[in-house]
Enzyme design. Sequence first.
Site: not given
Ligand code: F6P
Length: 551
Positions: A209, A215, A273-274, A359, A390, A514
């Site tokens: 987003k 990452e 995002g979620r 979240e 189980h 972060k």
């Molecule tokens: O760190 C949390 C977050 O901002 C989430 O809300 C989001 O889904 C995820 O990181 C990834 O963010 P992006 O889509 O901006 O890479």
Amino acid sequence: MTASPIDPAGTAAWKNLETIARELAPNFREWFAQNPNRAEQFSFQAADLHVDLSKSFLTDEVRAALVDLARQTNVEERRDAMLSGEKINVTEDRAVLHTALRAPRGSTITVDGENVVDQVHEVLDRVYEFATKVRSGEWTGITGRPIETVVNIGIGGSDLGPVMAYEALKPYLQEDLEVRFISNIDPTDAGEELSGLDPETTLFIIASKTFTTLETLTNAKVARAWLLDNLPEGTGDEAVAKHFVAVSTALDKVAEFGIDPNNAFGFWSWVGGRYSVDSAVGTSLAIAIGPENFADFLAGFRAMDEHFANAPAEENVPLLMGMLNIFYTNFMNAGTHAVLPYSQYLHRFAAYLQQLTMESNGKSVRWDGTPVTTTTGEVFWGEPGTNGQHAFYQLIHQGTQLIPADFIAFANPTYPFATDGQDQHELFLGNFFAQTKALAFGKTADEVRAEGTAEAIVPARVFEGNKPTASIMAPYLSPSVLGQLIALYEHITFVQGIVWGIDSFDQWGVELGKQMANDLGPAIAGDEAALADQDPSTRSLIAYYREHRDA
Ligand code: F6P
């Protein structure tokens, strides 16, 4: 102007619920004996979902009190405000319009004077066109070969939704097209997922987003280097254009990364995002299942949105389930909530729901900055049945904590196996039906004794029962039904957030870690002064790492 949150604990309904909860002695044996209609009375239809809440703690009195609390905390008004594009994400000053992502073409929802539904369909059309080209082989890699593997690189909402839905909809995949997912910054993830791939037939989708997530950008760079290192020589920028597309709200940053803006699919700040699997973030899924099935997926969300928007509160499934969660969390002391799909295809559903729910509602201040007045945000968790049976069901049946659980199952199997004349799906469903039955009705000491159990171990074999569950069933796990399930939990999460007075659409709580991870770089890399600045525990952990890392 956003209305101030209402203190739920100060409402008359809350006080009433406190009294009800104090006096409530859940007894499913009695409740069903006294009311032979209980199953019918507390079973509801929401789109294709049959939702049986008769083994929940709903009674006429509890339902009325929960609906009162919903009304007294303005749940319906806030729902309507969300659906109409009001900026209810106060801390980020944004509208919250994931529901616009599945609004029908031609409808109108306005944000800052623009009809966002037109924009949604413009992007959807581009995603569908692109997906069709990849699926048909018209879109080729730099050496002219069709795409065989799509790798989605993203994390959180840019990963969990697509991967969960890809796993859930396996029967709908195109045979010669695989989708893989890289999310973790652990180099193992990229290493494992890239292994065995042919760069000439691999397409990367960089989904982020913000297009700033460490990452994702790190993994995208790794993928770009892997591609260029492994392709035939002389295919630099051109190769990136054929093998990389992006999904983001930050199209300027996509261009900076070197991805052709023509190969970028946008979405908007009003999609969390979620809450984004049904936006262009679902491009990998659209490629995997095809535009028609993706449209069906969206139609499922839409059907649940309509139910949520229009069904009377007393029969409104997301509202009732959200309010029941409030009852369990705030009045019955439940700290967690299990989601237990009897479908192996839904094996990532709980992981997906963890981001959606936790979240969203893991907050201790309200949307006006004041502290919350009640407990918020239960822990969601789960695994598919029967595997969970189980593993951890013991604690749900006989532990000391109340763990409300949602059970999900489908009438039809994908694989109609039968062994020794026994339909395997029926064996499976037998477990689904049995578990909620056992949790509700338990087994008394007399029943245990009647089986000839030695007195000394009778207590260990007693099942108290009266554990609340919801049973959700649908004919098939189709794309539409999956959309309905996701939207159901989106709206449950929303309802809980409104009652608690929190902004379910920001996530400031992820920022500190972060930022610190970035700041720690020099100390980890060996800068002695930076290391000396750390607290003693962090310093000693980094020292351990530096001592033990092979030179
Ligand atoms: O760190 C949390 C977050 O901002 C989430 O809300 C989001 O889904 C995820 O990181 C990834 O963010 P992006 O889509 O901006 O890479």
